[in-house]
Design an enzyme around this catalytic site. Structure first.
Site, mmCIF file in Angstrom:
data_model
loop_
_atom_site.group_PDB
_atom_site.id
_atom_site.type_symbol
_atom_site.label_atom_id
_atom_site.label_comp_id
_atom_site.label_asym_id
_atom_site.label_seq_id
_atom_site.Cartn_x
_atom_site.Cartn_y
_atom_site.Cartn_z
ATOM 1 N N THR A 176 3.067 -4.165 -6.556
ATOM 2 C CA THR A 176 2.230 -4.633 -5.457
ATOM 3 C C THR A 176 1.082 -5.428 -6.039
ATOM 4 O O THR A 176 0.780 -5.305 -7.230
ATOM 5 C CB THR A 176 1.689 -3.453 -4.622
ATOM 6 O OG1 THR A 176 0.832 -3.955 -3.575
ATOM 7 C CG2 THR A 176 0.873 -2.490 -5.475
ATOM 8 N N CYS A 188 1.261 -11.831 17.550
ATOM 9 C CA CYS A 188 2.512 -11.747 16.792
ATOM 10 C C CYS A 188 3.631 -11.140 17.642
ATOM 11 O O CYS A 188 4.795 -11.556 17.539
ATOM 12 C CB CYS A 188 2.307 -10.940 15.518
ATOM 13 S SG CYS A 188 1.349 -11.820 14.254
ATOM 14 N N GLU A 227 -5.692 -1.202 -3.264
ATOM 15 C CA GLU A 227 -5.739 -0.088 -2.314
ATOM 16 C C GLU A 227 -4.346 0.485 -2.079
ATOM 17 O O GLU A 227 -4.163 1.702 -2.000
ATOM 18 C CB GLU A 227 -6.357 -0.558 -0.996
ATOM 19 C CG GLU A 227 -7.838 -0.877 -1.076
ATOM 20 C CD GLU A 227 -8.684 0.377 -1.256
ATOM 21 O OE1 GLU A 227 -8.348 1.413 -0.659
ATOM 22 O OE2 GLU A 227 -9.666 0.316 -2.012
ATOM 23 N N GLN A 228 -3.353 -0.400 -1.924
ATOM 24 C CA GLN A 228 -1.993 0.082 -1.741
ATOM 25 C C GLN A 228 -1.526 0.880 -2.950
ATOM 26 O O GLN A 228 -0.926 1.949 -2.810
ATOM 27 C CB GLN A 228 -1.047 -1.096 -1.514
ATOM 28 C CG GLN A 228 -1.100 -1.686 -0.117
ATOM 29 C CD GLN A 228 -0.009 -2.715 0.097
ATOM 30 O OE1 GLN A 228 0.475 -3.341 -0.839
ATOM 31 N NE2 GLN A 228 0.370 -2.920 1.344
ATOM 32 N N TRP A 239 2.707 0.842 0.368
ATOM 33 C CA TRP A 239 2.143 2.174 0.117
ATOM 34 C C TRP A 239 3.194 3.157 -0.393
ATOM 35 O O TRP A 239 3.006 4.368 -0.328
ATOM 36 C CB TRP A 239 1.483 2.701 1.377
ATOM 37 C CG TRP A 239 0.219 1.968 1.723
ATOM 38 C CD1 TRP A 239 -1.029 2.170 1.200
ATOM 39 C CD2 TRP A 239 0.079 0.901 2.669
ATOM 40 N NE1 TRP A 239 -1.930 1.295 1.750
ATOM 41 C CE2 TRP A 239 -1.280 0.496 2.665
ATOM 42 C CE3 TRP A 239 0.968 0.232 3.516
ATOM 43 C CZ2 TRP A 239 -1.765 -0.530 3.467
ATOM 44 C CZ3 TRP A 239 0.491 -0.791 4.308
ATOM 45 C CH2 TRP A 239 -0.866 -1.159 4.280
ATOM 46 N N GLY A 276 7.044 -5.720 -3.960
ATOM 47 C CA GLY A 276 6.149 -5.614 -2.820
ATOM 48 C C GLY A 276 6.267 -4.237 -2.205
ATOM 49 O O GLY A 276 6.649 -4.086 -1.041
ATOM 50 N N CYS A 277 5.932 -3.213 -2.971
ATOM 51 C CA CYS A 277 6.240 -1.820 -2.594
ATOM 52 C C CYS A 277 5.292 -1.227 -1.561
ATOM 53 O O CYS A 277 5.504 -0.106 -1.107
ATOM 54 C CB CYS A 277 6.262 -0.947 -3.843
ATOM 55 S SG CYS A 277 4.668 -0.838 -4.709
#
Length: 385
Positions: A194, A351, A198-199, A175, A172-173
């Site tokens: 990922t 949040c 886009e990332q 950007w 889950g790197c």
């Protein structure tokens, strides 16, 4: 049930009494009170509760001067667990879906990337620090967001005891901020995965020229062996039914004497379902672990070397993101409409209230395999040297 037209701007007694438990009112003067703009809000609260509240806010049916303060009060009073009778049926149906179906299967894994992370790099570039770290910062001795995220990355690398020449897997790197930091500062070779197109494109650009390989890939299909593994802000998308597969995968990939750092949001107790509005509009198929769910999944798979909770730091991080998002809105408004602005505003500040209420936690666990021989010493830094 009364029709929508039967409601006036006078709230039904059941809603007024429910919110009063949290010292929240309709059309009051306090910054956390709800200001009603359309009376259909009452029907939506009675029938859909959290989902109805979020959708009504995005559509302009109500406002609040300080959403973060509102949600802190609602969650401290546990009103998220006390819905009106009709709305309770919908929550029960959602709980059953969570239990019966694997909503984080391989076939569905890319949905959160497409729905949230691919929304537009310009939004996240405006909102986040320069490295685009989309997870809780570490504020122990930081003066601003940039410094707090740098301190967090340094703390992660030191907790992992990274040494030059080692291999690091980043599940889950994002950007590429952590991958670049670890490669530049600690001399490691990084493989990152990922599920966001886009990332991936921006991460590859940002990590160009470094010993960093970035892939569009689900964690379940990874192969190889790595000295260290890290996963920051990704476990929330794994799903309870996949915890065993996730940790078995990490165990298979980790060198015998290696370390695995897991950075994840958690909740104070087991929850049968995810918040319906967050699940639908922000993080589809998400599931926050409880301490018991996490320890159950780790038992027999990993040794817990360290469990660090700095949940209050996420409140401050989210408030920074919200401030930066609002400041950038004039230029973002060229591409995004007012409903999008209200949606992101609601997401970030609700949040913040979630973490301030202490229902929300932020954990970093350092894990090792039972066969590890090296003794681990916990790391609790302030500012890096």
């Amino acid at each position: 049930m009364p029709s929508a037209s039967a409601f006036t701007f006078e709230p039904p007694a059941v809603l007024r009494d429910l919110l009063a438990r949290a010292d929240v009112g309709f059309d009051g003067e306090r910054p956390w009170d709800m200001r009603v703009r359309n009376s259909r809000l009452y029907r939506r609260l009675l029938t859909q509760w959290s989902l109805g509240a979020g959708e009504a806010y995005v559509e302009g049916d109500w406002d609040c001067e300080r959403l973060d303060m509102l949600f802190e009060r609602l969650l401290r009073a546990e009103l998220d667990r006390t819905a009106p009778a009709i709305a309770r049926l919908q929550l029960l149906a959602e709980s059953l879906r969570q239990r019966l179906f694997n909503r984080q299967s391989v076939a569905r894994a890319h949905q959160v990337g497409e729905r949230h992370y691919d929304v537009g790099n310009d939004v996240f570039e405006a909102m986040l620090d320069s490295r685009m770290i989309y997870s809780c910062a570490y504020w122990a001795q930081a003066q601003d967001l940039e410094q707090a995220q740098a301190h967090k990355l340094d703390m992660i690398c030191r907790k992992l005891e990274l040494q030059s020449g080692e291999t690091l897997l980043d599940i889950g790197c994002g950007w590429g901020g952590l991958a670049r930091f670890a490669a530049e500062r600690f001399g490691v070779t990084v493989t990152g995965v990922t599920i966001s197109q886009e990332q991936l494109a921006l991460a590859r650009e940002r990590c160009a020229g470094l010993p960093v390989t970035l892939l569009l890939q689900d964690y379940r299909s990874l192969t190889g062996r790595f000295d260290k593994i890290v996963s920051v802000g990704m476990f929330e998308h794994v799903g309870l039914k996949n915890y065993g597969v996730y940790f078995d995968t990490a165990r298979r990939l980790l060198a015998p004497d290696g370390l695995f750092l897991l950075h994840s949001i958690g909740v104070d107790r087991r929850a049968p379902h995810t918040d319906p509005w967050i699940e639908r509009y922000i993080f589809p198929n998400g599931k926050l672990p409880s301490p018991g769910e996490l320890s159950d999944a780790l038992e027999g798979r990993f040794i817990i070397e360290d469990w660090h909770n700095f949940g209050p730091d996420y409140d401050r991080t989210l408030m920074c993101w919200a401030e930066r998002f609002e400041a950038a809105w004039p230029r973002l408004a060229v591409r995004y409409d007012e409903a999008f602005r209200r949606m992101f505003h609601y997401y970030l500040l609700s949040c913040a209230g979630f973490f301030r209420s202490r229902q929300g936690q932020l954990w970093q666990l350092v894990l090792s395999l039972p066969q590890r021989r090296s003794i681990y010493r916990s790391v609790r830094p302030g500012a890096p040297a």
